[in-house]
Design an enzyme around this catalytic site. Structure first.
Site, PDB file in Angstrom:
ATOM      1  CB  ALA A 106      -0.901  -0.004   1.227  1.00  0.00           C
ATOM      2  N   GLY A 142       0.697  -5.187   0.705  1.00  0.00           N
ATOM      3  CA  GLY A 142      -0.412  -5.316  -0.236  1.00  0.00           C
ATOM      4  C   GLY A 142      -0.003  -5.984  -1.546  1.00  0.00           C
ATOM      5  CD  GLU A 197      -2.104  -7.775   2.584  1.00  0.00           C
ATOM      6  OE1 GLU A 197      -1.794  -6.625   2.189  1.00  0.00           O
ATOM      7  OE2 GLU A 197      -2.674  -7.985   3.662  1.00  0.00           O
ATOM      8  CD  GLU A 206       1.677  -5.458   5.703  1.00  0.00           C
ATOM      9  OE1 GLU A 206       2.488  -6.346   6.051  1.00  0.00           O
ATOM     10  OE2 GLU A 206       1.030  -5.508   4.649  1.00  0.00           O
TER      11      GLU A 206
HETATM   12  N1  CAA Z   1       4.600   3.371  -0.537  1.00  0.00           N
HETATM   13  C1  CAA Z   1       5.016   4.551  -1.064  1.00  0.00           C
HETATM   14  N2  CAA Z   1       6.213   4.711  -1.668  1.00  0.00           N
HETATM   15  C2  CAA Z   1       7.018   3.635  -1.723  1.00  0.00           C
HETATM   16  C3  CAA Z   1       6.656   2.380  -1.205  1.00  0.00           C
HETATM   17  C4  CAA Z   1       5.377   2.277  -0.591  1.00  0.00           C
HETATM   18  N3  CAA Z   1       4.919   1.118  -0.105  1.00  0.00           N
HETATM   19  N4  CAA Z   1       7.675   1.524  -1.387  1.00  0.00           N
HETATM   20  C5  CAA Z   1       8.633   2.200  -2.042  1.00  0.00           C
HETATM   21  N5  CAA Z   1       8.241   3.471  -2.236  1.00  0.00           N
HETATM   22  C6  CAA Z   1       9.009   4.551  -2.887  1.00  0.00           C
HETATM   23  C7  CAA Z   1      10.106   5.066  -1.982  1.00  0.00           C
HETATM   24  O1  CAA Z   1       9.584   6.003  -1.062  1.00  0.00           O
HETATM   25  C8  CAA Z   1      11.036   5.677  -2.988  1.00  0.00           C
HETATM   26  O2  CAA Z   1      10.521   6.928  -3.386  1.00  0.00           O
HETATM   27  P1  CAA Z   1      11.511   8.210  -3.546  1.00  0.00           P
HETATM   28  O3  CAA Z   1      12.454   7.816  -4.646  1.00  0.00           O
HETATM   29  O4  CAA Z   1      10.579   9.315  -3.937  1.00  0.00           O
HETATM   30  O5  CAA Z   1      12.202   8.390  -2.243  1.00  0.00           O
HETATM   31  C9  CAA Z   1      10.925   4.746  -4.185  1.00  0.00           C
HETATM   32  O6  CAA Z   1       9.692   4.030  -4.003  1.00  0.00           O
HETATM   33  C10 CAA Z   1      12.048   3.726  -4.261  1.00  0.00           C
HETATM   34  O7  CAA Z   1      12.101   3.064  -3.027  1.00  0.00           O
HETATM   35  P2  CAA Z   1      13.461   2.940  -2.156  1.00  0.00           P
HETATM   36  O8  CAA Z   1      14.368   4.096  -2.448  1.00  0.00           O
HETATM   37  O9  CAA Z   1      13.061   2.707  -0.741  1.00  0.00           O
HETATM   38  O10 CAA Z   1      14.086   1.636  -2.812  1.00  0.00           O
HETATM   39  P3  CAA Z   1      15.023   0.551  -2.098  1.00  0.00           P
HETATM   40  O11 CAA Z   1      15.474  -0.358  -3.174  1.00  0.00           O
HETATM   41  O12 CAA Z   1      16.041   1.206  -1.251  1.00  0.00           O
HETATM   42  O13 CAA Z   1      14.044  -0.257  -1.105  1.00  0.00           O
HETATM   43  C11 CAA Z   1      12.035  -1.436  -0.500  1.00  0.00           C
HETATM   44  C12 CAA Z   1      12.989  -1.023  -1.648  1.00  0.00           C
HETATM   45  C13 CAA Z   1      12.730  -2.411   0.438  1.00  0.00           C
HETATM   46  C14 CAA Z   1      10.839  -2.135  -1.177  1.00  0.00           C
HETATM   47  C15 CAA Z   1      11.579  -0.182   0.260  1.00  0.00           C
HETATM   48  O14 CAA Z   1      11.126   0.797  -0.673  1.00  0.00           O
HETATM   49  C16 CAA Z   1      10.472  -0.430   1.235  1.00  0.00           C
HETATM   50  O15 CAA Z   1      10.687  -0.964   2.299  1.00  0.00           O
HETATM   51  N6  CAA Z   1       9.206  -0.068   0.862  1.00  0.00           N
HETATM   52  C17 CAA Z   1       8.067  -0.183   1.749  1.00  0.00           C
HETATM   53  C18 CAA Z   1       7.544  -1.603   1.747  1.00  0.00           C
HETATM   54  C19 CAA Z   1       6.399  -1.714   2.730  1.00  0.00           C
HETATM   55  O16 CAA Z   1       6.522  -1.425   3.909  1.00  0.00           O
HETATM   56  N7  CAA Z   1       5.236  -2.213   2.214  1.00  0.00           N
HETATM   57  C20 CAA Z   1       4.049  -2.419   3.033  1.00  0.00           C
HETATM   58  C21 CAA Z   1       3.144  -1.207   2.982  1.00  0.00           C
HETATM   59  S1  CAA Z   1       1.822  -1.341   4.115  1.00  0.00           S
HETATM   60  C22 CAA Z   1       0.661  -2.325   3.397  1.00  0.00           C
HETATM   61  O17 CAA Z   1       0.843  -2.840   2.316  1.00  0.00           O
HETATM   62  C23 CAA Z   1      -0.587  -2.511   4.218  1.00  0.00           C
HETATM   63  C24 CAA Z   1      -1.589  -3.423   3.650  1.00  0.00           C
HETATM   64  O18 CAA Z   1      -1.596  -4.611   3.864  1.00  0.00           O
HETATM   65  C25 CAA Z   1      -2.718  -2.882   2.886  1.00  0.00           C
END
Ligand code: CAA
Length: 263
Positions: free
Chosen positions: A66, A111, A114, A134
């Site tokens: 998400a 997500g 999921e 999460e």
């Molecule tokens: N939401 C919004 N933006 C996201 C994102 C997310 N879930 N995941 C990545 N991005 C964005 C980053 O903010 C970044 O944007 P900027 O360049 O503008 O800073 C861009 O994508 C590239 O990401 P990274 O620079 O972080 O890339 P990385 O290779 O260093 O890391 C990653 C990759 C490990 C996937 C890391 O981006 C990360 O941990 N992302 C979040 C993953 C996460 O926590 N997902 C769960 C969300 S909650 C959910 O899904 C709830 C549900 O069940 C409904």
């Protein structure tokens, strides 16, 4: 129809929906979820689409979860509305009457995992990684992760992933039973398409009956599931495909399934 956050292509009865927000690793914002919902409606109403494939653009991510920018703005009431809206789309995906393959080409997190688990099965590139992170955000999965993951891999393995939020490799996901097949990154779509085309050549009514019987049967006792199977088996004989499939075998030719009902 053209979308901002999706790319949709169709060939040989197989539709591919590619999540397309590469700058955010294809994270699920409201616009993407709305467009995905619309695209799924179109799949349901298009009889020419026999199999659906989901993948992500950019080579790095399937879907990184998400959109955390949207999550950060929620309070309790807004969170409930937010999750209902997203979950209704994931439910629509899970209930599609045709087979759906998730072609996971990179991160499938939160997500993203999921969505993949709401598909019928998952193929993954060797560089893909999976997780429900999460817990690291101080929240829990909201699109089915606490329910589908334990059903898929058992409660112990699921709880370890859910409690730690750790990422696992495609190979580990295959070993746990999340992923059917791991491929080289460069051949993922070729292998997925070969499998999709194979399914698309089969009888539409029988495919639908198998999907419904397996999915509904998983939440009832064996005797009830077997009764569902009996009813679905009998219903298949209302299809022209059943006549065609059995006739083709007896006439020693390849079946040509059209997907309609007998007159
Ligand atoms: N939401 C919004 N933006 C996201 C994102 C997310 N879930 N995941 C990545 N991005 C964005 C980053 O903010 C970044 O944007 P900027 O360049 O503008 O800073 C861009 O994508 C590239 O990401 P990274 O620079 O972080 O890339 P990385 O290779 O260093 O890391 C990653 C990759 C490990 C996937 C890391 O981006 C990360 O941990 N992302 C979040 C993953 C996460 O926590 N997902 C769960 C969300 S909650 C959910 O899904 C709830 C549900 O069940 C409904």
């Amino acid at each position: 129809m053209a979308y901002n956050t999706l790319v949709v292509t169709t060939a040989q009865g197989v539709q591919t929906i590619t999540f397309n927000r590469p700058k955010a690793l294809n994270a699920l914002n409201s616009e993407l979820l709305n467009e995905f919902s619309q695209a799924l409606e179109e799949v349901v109403s298009n009889e020419a689409v026999r199999v659906l494939v989901l993948t992500g653009t950019g080579g790095k991510a399937f879907v990184a979860g998400a959109d955390i920018n949207e999550l950060a703005r929620l309070d309790t009431l807004k969170a409930k509305v937010f999750i209902h809206r997203g979950l209704s789309v994931i439910n629509k995906l899970a209930e599609l009457p045709i087979p759906v393959i998730a072609a996971v080409n990179g991160f499938a997190l939160g997500g993203g995992l999921e969505i993949a688990m709401a598909c019928d099965f998952i193929y993954a590139a060797e560089n893909a990684s999976f997780g429900q992170p999460e817990i690291k955000l101080g929240i829990i999965p909201g699109y089915g992760g606490t329910q589908r993951l334990p059903r898929m891999i058992g409660p112990g393995a699921a709880k370890e992933l859910l409690y730690t939020g750790k990422m696992i490799s495609a190979e580990e996901a295959r070993r746990l039973g999340i992923v059917n097949t791991v491929t080289a990154a460069g051949t993922l779509m070729d292998e997925v398409m070969a499998c999709a085309r194979e399914m698309a050549s089969k009888g539409r009514v029988a495919l639908r009956a198998i999907k419904q019987t397996v999915n509904q049967g998983l939440s009832v006792d064996l005797a009830s599931g077997l009764r569902m199977e009996t009813d679905a088996f009998a219903l298949c004989f209302a299809s022209a495909d059943a006549k065609e499939g059995t006739a083709a075998f007896l006439e020693k030719r390849k079946a040509d399934f059209k997907g309609g009902l007998t007159d």
